[in-house]
Design an enzyme around this catalytic site. Structure first.
Site, PDB file in Angstrom:
ATOM      1  N   HIS A   1      18.148   2.817   6.937  1.00  0.00           N
ATOM      2  CA  HIS A   1      16.773   2.573   6.525  1.00  0.00           C
ATOM      3  C   HIS A   1      15.830   3.054   7.611  1.00  0.00           C
ATOM      4  O   HIS A   1      16.186   3.087   8.786  1.00  0.00           O
ATOM      5  CB  HIS A   1      16.546   1.075   6.273  1.00  0.00           C
ATOM      6  N   ALA A   2      14.638   3.441   7.218  1.00  0.00           N
ATOM      7  CA  ALA A   2      13.556   3.854   8.114  1.00  0.00           C
ATOM      8  C   ALA A   2      14.006   4.834   9.200  1.00  0.00           C
ATOM      9  O   ALA A   2      14.361   5.958   8.894  1.00  0.00           O
ATOM     10  CB  ALA A   2      12.858   2.636   8.688  1.00  0.00           C
TER      11      ALA A   2
END
Length: 87
Positions: A15-16
């Site tokens: 994620h991210a």
């Protein structure tokens, strides 16, 4: 085609920032790169695809590449995951 199974061990999964690092690294190779996760095939060079897959800590993924630098691509991306993206 060359592939390798990897367990995602960093706390946030892909994620991210980790997803961004993964796709940036994947894009540096000429080979086509895919991630197989939960019966899905994701373009490893697509930040949207990687983020939307919801790959979490503990997930088992298959990184596959096809092209002239396929083995280097898969081994480099697997190493990136194994080192927890430097976290």
């Amino acid at each position: 085609m060359y592939s390798k199974v990897v367990i995602v061990t960093n706390k946030t999964g892909l994620h991210a920032r980790p997803a961004s690092e993964f796709t940036k690294k994947a894009s540096s190779f000429k080979a086509d790169i895919t991630i197989a996760y939960k019966d899905r095939k994701i373009n490893g060079k697509s930040i949207v695809g990687v983020l939307s897959a919801g790959i979490t800590c503990g997930s088992e993924i298959l990184i596959a590449a096809e092209g002239e630098d396929e083995q280097l691509a898969v081994d480099s991306l697997a190493a990136l995951i194994h080192t927890n993206f430097g976290e």
